[in-house]
Design an enzyme around this catalytic site. Sequence first.
Site, short mmCIF file in Angstrom:
data_model
loop_
_atom_site.label_atom_id
_atom_site.label_comp_id
_atom_site.label_asym_id
_atom_site.label_seq_id
_atom_site.Cartn_x
_atom_site.Cartn_y
_atom_site.Cartn_z
N VAL B 27 42.37 18.53 67.69
CA VAL B 27 42.34 17.79 68.80
C VAL B 27 43.51 17.30 69.54
O VAL B 27 44.47 16.98 68.92
CB VAL B 27 41.78 16.39 68.17
CG1 VAL B 27 41.29 15.55 69.51
CG2 VAL B 27 40.27 16.57 67.33
N ASP B 136 28.56 11.14 58.76
CA ASP B 136 29.91 11.06 58.21
C ASP B 136 30.40 9.65 58.57
O ASP B 136 31.67 9.64 59.17
CB ASP B 136 30.43 12.11 58.61
CG ASP B 136 31.87 12.26 57.68
OD1 ASP B 136 32.08 11.71 56.69
OD2 ASP B 136 32.95 12.94 58.14
N LYS B 138 32.73 6.65 58.54
CA LYS B 138 33.90 6.03 57.81
C LYS B 138 34.79 5.30 58.75
O LYS B 138 34.76 5.46 59.80
CB LYS B 138 34.33 6.95 56.79
CG LYS B 138 34.99 8.36 57.81
CD LYS B 138 35.36 9.45 56.91
CE LYS B 138 35.63 10.41 57.76
NZ LYS B 138 35.82 11.64 56.74
N ASN B 141 36.42 7.11 61.50
CA ASN B 141 35.69 7.42 62.34
C ASN B 141 35.38 6.15 63.45
O ASN B 141 34.89 6.53 64.50
CB ASN B 141 34.32 8.24 62.14
CG ASN B 141 34.56 9.50 61.89
OD1 ASN B 141 35.46 10.34 62.21
ND2 ASN B 141 33.43 9.97 60.79
N ASP B 154 32.76 11.19 66.87
CA ASP B 154 32.18 12.36 65.99
C ASP B 154 30.66 12.11 65.84
O ASP B 154 30.06 12.86 64.87
CB ASP B 154 32.58 12.44 64.71
CG ASP B 154 34.26 13.51 64.84
OD1 ASP B 154 34.15 13.85 65.94
OD2 ASP B 154 34.75 13.47 63.96
N THR B 176 36.23 12.18 52.10
CA THR B 176 35.90 11.10 51.32
C THR B 176 34.56 10.71 51.02
O THR B 176 33.79 10.33 51.59
CB THR B 176 36.56 10.02 52.16
OG1 THR B 176 36.12 10.05 53.38
CG2 THR B 176 38.07 10.06 52.08
#
Lengths: 214, 430
Positions: B27, B136, B138, B141, B154, B176
């Site tokens: 990125v 996902d 977390k 994010n 995301d 994780t």
Amino acid sequence: MGCWLSKQVKHTPGYEEPAVLAAETAFTVSEVEALYELFRKISYSIFKDGLIHKEEFQLALFKNSKKNNLFADRIFDLFDLKRNGVIDFGEFVRSLSVFHPNTAQDEKIAFAFRLYDLRSTGFIEREELKEMVLALLNESELCLSDDLVETIVDQTCKLVDSNSDGKIDPIEWKEFVRKNPSLLKNMTLPYLKDITMAFPSFVMSSEVDDEVLD
Amino acid sequence: MSAQKAKRQVGKYELGQTIGIGTFAKVRLARNLDTGEHVAIKILLKEKVLKHKLHEQIMREIATMKLIKHPNVIRLQEVMGSKSKIFIVLEYATGGELFNNIVNHGRMGEVEARRYFHQLIYAIDFCHSRGVYHRDLKLENLLVDASGNLKVSDFGFSALHQELRDDGLLHTTCGTPNYVPPEVLKNRGYDGAPADLWSCGVILFTLLAGYLPFEDHNSINLYKKIATANFTFPSWFSFGIKRLLTRILDPNPVTRITISEILEDEWFRKGDNPPVFDGTNETSLDDVHAAFKVSQDHQMMGKEEQPAALNAFELIGLSKGLNLGSLFNIEQEFKRETRFTSTCSANEIIRKIEEATKPLGYDIQKKNYKMMLRNIKAGRKGNLNVSAEVFQVAPSLHMVEVRKAKGDTLEFHQFYKTLSTSLKDVIWLS
């Protein structure tokens, strides 16, 4: 220049380099490549020759290849810049560019004028206007008496035809559209700004040189 | 090799520093040279994507992400390609990760945590309503923009979350595991909505505690703790927050709290601030105001008591043959406006629309033959505002145009379905 090194990909007849088309239109190179995905979808839907035929255009617009429509015919004829009865990729991109949100208003006004000038006389005659109103009513299955149709056409002519010569010229048209901007609504497609996300598969076949994308 | 250019440019973007490196993507920060705006560009190598047969999934996910336009979700802006790379251009959140916020400043108070949690839940609810699950979620994010608003990143890119293990296979349960719900650890098929909610619970706990609810350096022990929802509340957690978290961190996805139940929760409802939509990609507000201005040419009939008459060109403009948008609607998007004709009088049409929408909780404003309907209850994307206008085609024939002025297109579509059912006897079918 890197393009010569890549393996030969078979393109549709009338294919042009995205970079060339991007330079001439409101689109970026990626947008042109995304449009190519759409173009291939339409141009291979019936005749599979990489050119958009009238039936394929109707199929894409109405989900029906046999549906005749005066206005779709006019758009098709205007897109067919080479006047050979089919739309190739270059014509498709150049014509759609008129509908890009960033394209100048004047270009859209001129395109709409040519669209409504059914017989390409340089004027929108009263008869043409009536023919179009009848076509719309027919398409929408609306029945209006001939008197009512005449009234609608007369009233509009009075509004637009400022020099009262019985026909609408480009200057009168421009003046009228400036007062009624909603008439250009059909001339802008907001979708064109999202085209790379609508047809993202173009990225896999992109032939753009790694260093220069624009 | 050609000499390295001082500033690499991709399309209209000038590439800046690398801000992240994942299994499949790098990125980079970039600047849009037309607007000066900063963006984040995910750069993927086609070779790698093809090798792992991820391209179809990525294409599908891009098409899905295109539908997610929410103030608390990082927006997909465009996609570019070159011979060897794929560039996915995303909105850039200048405030960085919420994770760093906790690392640098420690845990937060309830008021601040609740504000982020509200934004998180609204974002998730919106995405779920479109069938998009994150899988996902977390702290890493969750990004923050310049004005301190949450931006979930995301969303919809689960293909890129997969991890390539030594066995050369892709694994979805990765990274994780601290945020992963029990049902996902069990490797059974699972439902995306309760799974995302579990992760939201872990996030909320972490914001308030300053540490993760489930942690163990031994992963077997960690899995055991998660499977039984074995965690303890710090002493400073209030009763309200404990009650809510117990319902979210329920190891059974079937009995776990749902989003609509969260919205009703007492702790959640304190200081509730529904998301503010900036109106990008919406009909501009000018349009709405214009709808209430009496336009000059529409008065050509001269009488205020009559609805505006359509001129011949406006009539022609209604042709489906002139709507080239249908060329692009191969993947169906919902319409923002719709029309119907009626042989009823204009006043009767207005009255019928009023009768149909009032019970649905709409506030109605009228001016001549224009109506503005505002839903007082906030929808998933703010209030749905609808404008309706009656036009005269001929003295005996009216056309009604119903347009979304503000709000979610999907909700508008549902509104129109309800409206047209109750207006059955008004709509003219030839």
